[in-house]
Design a protein around this motif. Structure first.
Motif, PDB file in Angstrom:
ATOM      1  N   THR A   1       0.877  -1.229   0.060  1.00  0.00           N
ATOM      2  CA  THR A   1      -0.034  -0.025  -0.036  1.00  0.00           C
ATOM      3  C   THR A   1       0.812   1.167   0.182  1.00  0.00           C
ATOM      4  OG1 THR A   1      -1.933  -0.977   1.040  1.00  0.00           O
ATOM      5  CG2 THR A   1      -1.695   1.344   1.319  1.00  0.00           C
TER       6      THR A   1
ATOM      7  N   LEU B   1      -5.516  -4.862  -4.283  1.00  0.00           N
ATOM      8  CA  LEU B   1      -4.794  -5.591  -3.010  1.00  0.00           C
ATOM      9  C   LEU B   1      -5.588  -5.598  -1.894  1.00  0.00           C
ATOM     10  CD1 LEU B   1      -2.111  -6.079  -1.904  1.00  0.00           C
ATOM     11  CD2 LEU B   1      -1.634  -3.543  -1.471  1.00  0.00           C
ATOM     12  N   LYS B   2      -6.460  -4.626  -1.467  1.00  0.00           N
ATOM     13  CA  LYS B   2      -7.121  -4.703  -0.160  1.00  0.00           C
ATOM     14  C   LYS B   2      -8.154  -5.825  -0.168  1.00  0.00           C
ATOM     15  CE  LYS B   2      -5.564  -2.552   1.628  1.00  0.00           C
ATOM     16  NZ  LYS B   2      -4.617  -1.643   2.123  1.00  0.00           N
TER      17      LYS B   2
ATOM     18  N   GLY C   1       8.032   2.230   8.989  1.00  0.00           N
ATOM     19  CA  GLY C   1       9.398   2.559   9.001  1.00  0.00           C
ATOM     20  C   GLY C   1      10.251   1.189   9.177  1.00  0.00           C
TER      21      GLY C   1
ATOM     22  N   ALA D   1      -3.549  -1.713   5.585  1.00  0.00           N
ATOM     23  CA  ALA D   1      -3.487  -0.154   5.599  1.00  0.00           C
ATOM     24  C   ALA D   1      -4.721   0.410   4.966  1.00  0.00           C
ATOM     25  CB  ALA D   1      -2.083   0.229   4.832  1.00  0.00           C
TER      26      ALA D   1
ATOM     27  N   LEU E   1       8.640   5.522   1.283  1.00  0.00           N
ATOM     28  CA  LEU E   1       7.358   5.368   2.086  1.00  0.00           C
ATOM     29  C   LEU E   1       7.261   3.991   2.661  1.00  0.00           C
ATOM     30  CD1 LEU E   1       6.678   7.387  -0.859  1.00  0.00           C
ATOM     31  CD2 LEU E   1       4.118   7.044   0.311  1.00  0.00           C
ATOM     32  N   SER E   2       7.055   4.254   4.163  1.00  0.00           N
ATOM     33  CA  SER E   2       6.552   2.974   4.825  1.00  0.00           C
ATOM     34  C   SER E   2       5.724   3.606   6.143  1.00  0.00           C
ATOM     35  CB  SER E   2       7.930   2.616   5.455  1.00  0.00           C
ATOM     36  OG  SER E   2       7.719   1.501   6.052  1.00  0.00           O
ATOM     37  N   GLN E   3       4.775   2.879   6.155  1.00  0.00           N
ATOM     38  CA  GLN E   3       3.762   3.340   7.425  1.00  0.00           C
ATOM     39  C   GLN E   3       4.721   2.830   8.779  1.00  0.00           C
ATOM     40  OE1 GLN E   3       1.800   2.588  10.761  1.00  0.00           O
ATOM     41  NE2 GLN E   3       2.219   0.726   9.968  1.00  0.00           N
TER      42      GLN E   3
HETATM   43  C1  F6R Z   1      -1.674  -3.783   2.745  1.00  0.00           C
HETATM   44  C2  F6R Z   1      -0.422  -3.738   3.561  1.00  0.00           C
HETATM   45  C3  F6R Z   1       0.817  -4.065   3.058  1.00  0.00           C
HETATM   46  C4  F6R Z   1       1.737  -2.703   3.535  1.00  0.00           C
HETATM   47  C5  F6R Z   1       3.457  -3.022   3.348  1.00  0.00           C
HETATM   48  C6  F6R Z   1       4.410  -2.028   3.511  1.00  0.00           C
HETATM   49  O1  F6R Z   1      -2.845  -3.295   3.404  1.00  0.00           O
HETATM   50  O2  F6R Z   1      -0.582  -3.106   4.703  1.00  0.00           O
HETATM   51  O3  F6R Z   1       1.017  -3.869   1.655  1.00  0.00           O
HETATM   52  O4  F6R Z   1       1.492  -1.717   2.915  1.00  0.00           O
HETATM   53  O5  F6R Z   1       3.566  -4.403   3.814  1.00  0.00           O
HETATM   54  O6  F6R Z   1       4.297  -1.749   4.923  1.00  0.00           O
HETATM   55  P1  F6R Z   1       4.814  -0.411   5.304  1.00  0.00           P
HETATM   56  O7  F6R Z   1       3.979   0.666   4.678  1.00  0.00           O
HETATM   57  O8  F6R Z   1       5.010  -0.373   7.147  1.00  0.00           O
HETATM   58  O9  F6R Z   1       6.199  -0.492   5.153  1.00  0.00           O
END
Ligand code: F6R
Length: 356
Positions: A58, A239-240, A104, A154, A100-102
């Motif tokens: 995501t 994906l979702k 990190g 996400a 980008l990483s939720q």
């Molecule tokens: C989809 C999802 C994953 C993350 C992916 C990256 O709903 O949550 O595809 O987006 O694993 O994670 P982050 O953003 O933490 O790097």
């Protein structure tokens, strides 16, 4: 989180207008004078030759949406990299790298950056965790301010990443000779309208997402189509849906239908079409109808003139029709609930993927 749903994901979907409002309240004041860009410690855009954006899942989709702001609005060469495939990248000087990483903490993202030279490039972390490993490694950090996200899938962090990245890009472009002022004004208006657009999508789809999920509960597969700026939202919807429902999903640029994927479309095949106002989508929709497919449009703006629908082509913002992700998230959740899946914890997946 607290809210009307028993699952976190439902509540996190509902929180999205409020998250968008928070992101915009914090970041839009720094756009017009370039303060957001400069304050993040980034070199002026005119000293950057190219932008490379990377992430996984995501976050990669959010990155693709943000890439549209740099490339469509600023004409800046911008590419997006699948971080898990970027181990052997050749990095050119004067590159702005946006990771980008939720969390990190995604190992694929960190590993992709291992090959990044120390000098003559800038690494920006766009993350929901400013004390993460990624943030510590970056030259500049932007917190996307989504708040804790518990659901493995996400949702609100996607909205937050796209809007934070769009604000940042607009800020850099405002202070640069690259962008057209008129186009920036249009994007600024679109930003301001986003919280309401997200709220309207939530209201419009609450009942409809549930009805459609009941109708398609036995469908084995789903196609997601878009064109141009709509494509990333088709990808995110696909994906979702696969991760939550365990149904097969596929996303394609609508223009590629006739080059193969149209063979998948049969009587009753559900096909989501993300409408960004591209008039060519009408032809794509007619192709699907002609094979008996079920077209599920998201993001359509239909006005009626003399009782007849009139589809108005609109030029959307450079990051595309963000609000279209809301019905796709809602449908994925509703279908998963009907199939008795754990929507907060899909099988085989983890919130933070710390192995590469
Ligand atoms: C989809 C999802 C994953 C993350 C992916 C990256 O709903 O949550 O595809 O987006 O694993 O994670 P982050 O953003 O933490 O790097």
């Amino acid at each position: 989180s607290t809210g009307r749903h028993r699952d976190h994901m439902g509540n996190e979907i509902d929180e999205q207008p409020a998250v968008a409002r928070r992101v915009l309240d914090v970041f839009t004041p720094g756009i017009a004078d370039g303060r957001l860009w400069g304050g993040a410690g980034l070199p002026p855009l005119d000293e950057i030759d190219r932008v490379t954006i990377l992430g996984c899942g995501t976050s990669l989709h959010a990155g693709r949406a943000v890439a549209g702001v740099f490339s469509r609005l600023g004409g800046l060469p911008t590419r997006t990299l699948v971080a898990s495939e970027a181990a052997h990248e050749v990095w050119e000087p004067r590159t702005l790298v946006i990771a980008l990483s939720q969390s990190g903490e995604t190992a694929d993202v960190l590993r992709a950056l291992d090959g990044l030279p120390e000098r003559d490039r800038t690494l920006l972390a766009l993350t929901n965790n400013p004390s993460s490993t990624l943030a510590r490694r970056a030259d500049a950090v932007l917190d996307c301010l989504a708040g804790p996200e518990i659901g493995v899938a996400a949702t609100k962090t996607f909205i937050a990443q796209v809007l934070t990245g769009a604000c940042l890009a607009l800020s850099g472009l405002s202070a640069s000779a690259r962008a057209d002022g008129l186009a920036i004004d249009g994007d600024l208006r679109a930003l301001a309208a986003t919280p309401d657009a997200l709220a309207a999508a939530l209201d419009a789809w609450r009942g409809r997402a549930a009805e459609l999920a009941t109708e398609f509960v036995t469908s084995p597969g789903f196609l997601f189509l878009g064109r141009g700026s709509g494509l990333v939202y088709a990808a995110e919807g696909a994906l979702k849906l696969k991760e939550l429902s365990y149904r097969w999903t596929e996303h394609q640029p609508a223009g590629e239908l006739k080059h193969g994927p149209l063979a998948l479309v049969d009587a009753g095949t559900p096909v989501f079409v993300v409408d960004n106002g591209d008039p060519r989508l009408e032809v794509d929709v007619a192709e699907i109808h002609a094979r008996g497919g079920r077209v599920l449009r998201v993001g359509e703006r239909v006005l009626t003139v003399g009782g007849l629908p009139l589809h108005l082509p609109r030029t959307g913002p450079s990051w595309g029709p963000l609000e279209t992700v809301v019905p796709l998230q809602m449908f994925a959740r509703e279908l998963a609930l009907r199939l008795r899946r754990d929507v907060d914890k899909p099988r085989n997946l983890a919130k933070s993927v710390t192995v590469a």
